[in-house]
Structures are given as C-alpha cells and as structure tokens.
Design a protein around this motif. Structure first.
Motif, mmCIF file in Angstrom:
data_model
loop_
_atom_site.group_PDB
_atom_site.id
_atom_site.type_symbol
_atom_site.label_atom_id
_atom_site.label_comp_id
_atom_site.label_asym_id
_atom_site.label_seq_id
_atom_site.Cartn_x
_atom_site.Cartn_y
_atom_site.Cartn_z
ATOM 1 N N LEU A 42 30.868 30.435 148.483
ATOM 2 C CA LEU A 42 29.931 31.512 148.800
ATOM 3 C C LEU A 42 29.160 31.221 150.090
ATOM 4 N N ILE A 43 29.147 32.214 150.983
ATOM 5 C CA ILE A 43 28.415 32.132 152.244
ATOM 6 C C ILE A 43 27.418 33.287 152.282
ATOM 7 N N LEU A 44 26.161 32.978 152.524
ATOM 8 C CA LEU A 44 25.134 34.008 152.615
ATOM 9 C C LEU A 44 24.626 34.116 154.054
ATOM 10 N N GLY A 45 24.255 35.332 154.434
ATOM 11 C CA GLY A 45 23.754 35.534 155.788
ATOM 12 C C GLY A 45 22.705 36.625 155.826
ATOM 13 N N ALA A 46 21.926 36.639 156.902
ATOM 14 C CA ALA A 46 20.917 37.666 157.119
ATOM 15 C C ALA A 46 20.658 37.764 158.614
ATOM 16 N N SER A 47 20.198 38.930 159.051
ATOM 17 C CA SER A 47 19.904 39.106 160.470
ATOM 18 C C SER A 47 18.832 40.165 160.659
ATOM 19 N N ALA A 48 18.158 40.078 161.806
ATOM 20 C CA ALA A 48 17.174 41.083 162.208
ATOM 21 C C ALA A 48 17.336 41.309 163.704
ATOM 22 N N GLU A 49 17.351 42.574 164.125
ATOM 23 C CA GLU A 49 17.592 42.906 165.528
ATOM 24 C C GLU A 49 16.623 43.982 166.004
ATOM 25 N N ALA A 50 16.269 43.889 167.271
ATOM 26 C CA ALA A 50 15.524 44.947 167.944
ATOM 27 C C ALA A 50 16.411 45.461 169.080
ATOM 28 N N ILE A 51 16.572 46.778 169.174
ATOM 29 C CA ILE A 51 17.491 47.373 170.144
ATOM 30 C C ILE A 51 16.725 48.288 171.092
ATOM 31 N N VAL A 52 16.882 48.033 172.380
ATOM 32 C CA VAL A 52 16.258 48.871 173.408
ATOM 33 C C VAL A 52 17.363 49.566 174.202
ATOM 34 N N ALA A 53 17.045 50.729 174.770
ATOM 35 C CA ALA A 53 18.055 51.505 175.484
ATOM 36 C C ALA A 53 17.449 52.174 176.707
ATOM 37 N N ASN A 54 18.300 52.466 177.698
ATOM 38 C CA ASN A 54 17.831 53.104 178.923
ATOM 39 C C ASN A 54 17.707 54.616 178.748
ATOM 40 N N ASP A 55 17.243 55.296 179.805
ATOM 41 C CA ASP A 55 17.030 56.742 179.759
ATOM 42 C C ASP A 55 18.315 57.500 179.439
ATOM 43 N N LYS A 56 19.437 57.074 180.057
ATOM 44 C CA LYS A 56 20.690 57.812 179.879
ATOM 45 C C LYS A 56 21.156 57.771 178.431
ATOM 46 N N HIS A 57 21.021 56.626 177.791
ATOM 47 C CA HIS A 57 21.410 56.530 176.377
ATOM 48 C C HIS A 57 20.506 57.406 175.514
ATOM 49 N N MET A 58 19.223 57.303 175.734
ATOM 50 C CA MET A 58 18.274 58.067 174.924
ATOM 51 C C MET A 58 18.454 59.570 175.114
ATOM 52 N N ILE A 109 17.770 45.442 160.016
ATOM 53 C CA ILE A 109 17.698 44.278 159.141
ATOM 54 C C ILE A 109 18.871 44.343 158.170
ATOM 55 N N SER A 110 19.563 43.222 157.969
ATOM 56 C CA SER A 110 20.725 43.229 157.077
ATOM 57 C C SER A 110 20.868 41.898 156.348
ATOM 58 N N ALA A 111 21.600 41.939 155.243
ATOM 59 C CA ALA A 111 21.933 40.745 154.469
ATOM 60 C C ALA A 111 23.395 40.843 154.059
ATOM 61 N N SER A 112 24.089 39.716 154.024
ATOM 62 C CA SER A 112 25.519 39.727 153.711
ATOM 63 C C SER A 112 25.881 38.569 152.808
ATOM 64 N N ALA A 113 27.017 38.725 152.136
ATOM 65 C CA ALA A 113 27.568 37.661 151.289
ATOM 66 C C ALA A 113 29.085 37.672 151.445
ATOM 67 N N THR A 114 29.643 36.508 151.674
ATOM 68 C CA THR A 114 31.097 36.350 151.767
ATOM 69 C C THR A 114 31.543 35.384 150.679
ATOM 70 N N TYR A 115 32.528 35.809 149.903
ATOM 71 C CA TYR A 115 33.009 34.966 148.812
ATOM 72 C C TYR A 115 34.486 34.662 149.030
ATOM 73 N N LEU A 116 34.832 33.373 149.022
ATOM 74 C CA LEU A 116 36.213 32.943 149.211
ATOM 75 C C LEU A 116 36.900 32.889 147.855
ATOM 76 N N LEU A 117 37.796 33.835 147.616
ATOM 77 C CA LEU A 117 38.482 33.876 146.324
ATOM 78 C C LEU A 117 39.431 32.697 146.169
ATOM 79 N N ASN A 118 40.103 32.320 147.248
ATOM 80 C CA ASN A 118 40.976 31.148 147.283
ATOM 81 C C ASN A 118 41.149 30.749 148.742
ATOM 82 N N GLU A 119 42.200 30.014 149.062
ATOM 83 C CA GLU A 119 42.389 29.548 150.426
ATOM 84 C C GLU A 119 42.621 30.684 151.417
ATOM 85 N N HIS A 120 43.085 31.823 150.931
ATOM 86 C CA HIS A 120 43.451 32.909 151.841
ATOM 87 C C HIS A 120 42.606 34.170 151.675
ATOM 88 N N TRP A 121 42.267 34.540 150.450
ATOM 89 C CA TRP A 121 41.592 35.814 150.227
ATOM 90 C C TRP A 121 40.072 35.652 150.215
#
Length: 265
Positions: free
Chosen positions: A170-186, A216-228
C-alpha cells in the motif's frame, strides 16, 4: 452496492479476509524489488479507469469519463504518461529540473448548455518546465506551462506532494496546489465578450490574470501482486478570484474521484 451478491457470499468473503495473515511491516528492500525493480532501468504500466468529475471547469453537473493509463519511465530522466512527455536532465541532492511537452484539451461549446454561444477553445500543444525539491517523502515544486496556439494560456502551478509506502503493498499520497493563470487563459475559460453575451445570454464579464484555483487531493495505490495494481484518488478544487465570479461558473467547489487498474510489465 449492497444488493450485489447474496448474504452467504458476503459472509464467505468476510471469513476469507479474516483468515488472511496480517501484512508484514514495511520492508524497503523488498518493496524496491517488487515495485521499482531497480535492476531494470525502465518500467511500463498499462491500464485504464475512469473519473467522476465536473463536465467543465466550473460546472455544477458531473459525468464519468473513461481515461486510458499508459506510464513509461526510462531511468530517472524520461517519463511518458497521459499528460505528455517529461525529460529530467538535472537531478542533484534532491533538486530536479525538467521540461515537458503536453497538450491542452480545450473546451467545446456543446459540452454543456451553459457553454452554448461561447464558442470552442481549440485543442493545442503545451510546453513547460518544472523545478522540484524532494525531502524524503515530501516534494516541493513549481511549474510553468505555455499553450502554443489555442487559448495561448500561461499557467503556473505551485505545490507540495507527499507519497510513501506504508506496507509492502500500500502506497498513500496527498498533494496541495495553487494555480495561477494569465489574462489570455482567464479570458478564454471564464470571460464573456459582448458577442458571446449576445449569443449565450450570459452577462458580459472580463476575467483578469491571478490565482484561479486551489486543489487538494489524496490517493492510495495498492499492489495486488508483482504486476497488477489499483489506484484511487479523491480531491477537490476551489475556484478563486475572477474565475469564481465568472457567470460561466455554476459551482466554485469542484470535487472529483478517479479509479484506475494497471498492469506493470
């Protein structure tokens, strides 16, 4: 979900789970051998899944979108995933500098009733650069991405991520991001010109550069076996500033859930 299967099969599954021995404590060496396979300098994961999220950025309606999963890495300098190609020529004492070629999907006016009369935002290529610093399981990063043609967006992302194996599977993860954009995108994604206002019925609106959202996000990755492996992620974005006040936006809070199944060669 509760009506899927009979009571007897559910009890049998519970008994089977109860009879399984507890997972052993985390062993870094065994984890590296099973998942990272350091004796090989490349890795390929192929699979697919889906995401349940807003129809468009700012939508109050949600849909399920199928998403293919292809992740190829070669050494520590090349990664190819659904978002594009990343090359990392510099790594030194936790610091890394990388370049990326990707794409921006754009937006179609017929994706949602609220977008009708606003016109399409064309699919376009993107180029970007990322600087990151890893401190154990924590990564601090800053990224800038320029859209070539299309919306001509210039987007900056500042974030912190955390990822660590808690058991051998089992692998757990989390992240937080702030995103800024220019005039053309907005203007492209949140502005409404006089012509668009007449065609759509929305009020005219000018969106200017600035902080457009926090994710903001949280994730979990579970290794079922060597491949899956199975990976799930849940998160939400909060539109801010001129993006949040746009008449195109129905909901400022943008939650999403995704689930993927992959096979590692």
């Amino acid at each position: 979900m509760g009506v899927m299967g009979t009571v007897s099969s559910a009890v049998a599954a519970d008994l089977a789970a109860a009879q399984k021995p507890p997972e052993p404590a985390f062993d870094q060496e065994q984890f590296d051998q099973r998942f990272n396979q350091p004796e090989r300098n490349w890795s390929l994961i192929v699979g697919g899944g889906g995401e349940y999220g807003p129809v468009y950025e700012g939508s109050g309606d949600f849909e399920i979108s199928p998403i293919p999963l292809v992740l190829f890495t070669y050494g520590e300098w090349l990664a190819i995933d659904p978002s594009g190609i990343t090359v990392t020529p510099l790594r030194h004492k936790g610091f890394s500098l990388s370049g990326k070629v990707g794409y921006e999907t754009g937006r179609d006016a017929d994706d949602h009733d609220r977008l009708r009369g606003l016109g399409d935002i064309d699919f376009a290529a993107t180029v970007g650069a990322k600087a990151a610093y890893e401190w154990g399981p924590v990564e601090l990063y800053a990224e800038v991405e320029q859209t070539i043609d299309g919306s001509e967006s210039l987007i900056g992302t500042f974030g912190i991520g955390y990822s660590t194996p808690v058991t051998e599977r089992l692998i757990l993860g989390a992240s937080a991001e702030a995103i800024v954009a220019n005039d053309k995108h907005m203007e492209a994604y949140f502005g409404v010109s006089s012509e668009q206002s007449a065609a759509s019925g929305l009020s005219e609106y000018k969106a200017e550069a600035g902080l457009k959202r926090v994710d903001i996000s949280a994730s979990a990755t579970y290794l079922l076996n060597e491949h899956w492996l199975v990976r799930g992620e849940a998160g939400f974005g909060i539109l801010t500033g001129d993006a949040a006040d746009s008449p195109i936006v129905e909901e400022k809070l943008q939650p999403s859930i995704s689930l993927f199944v992959g096979y590692k060669f």
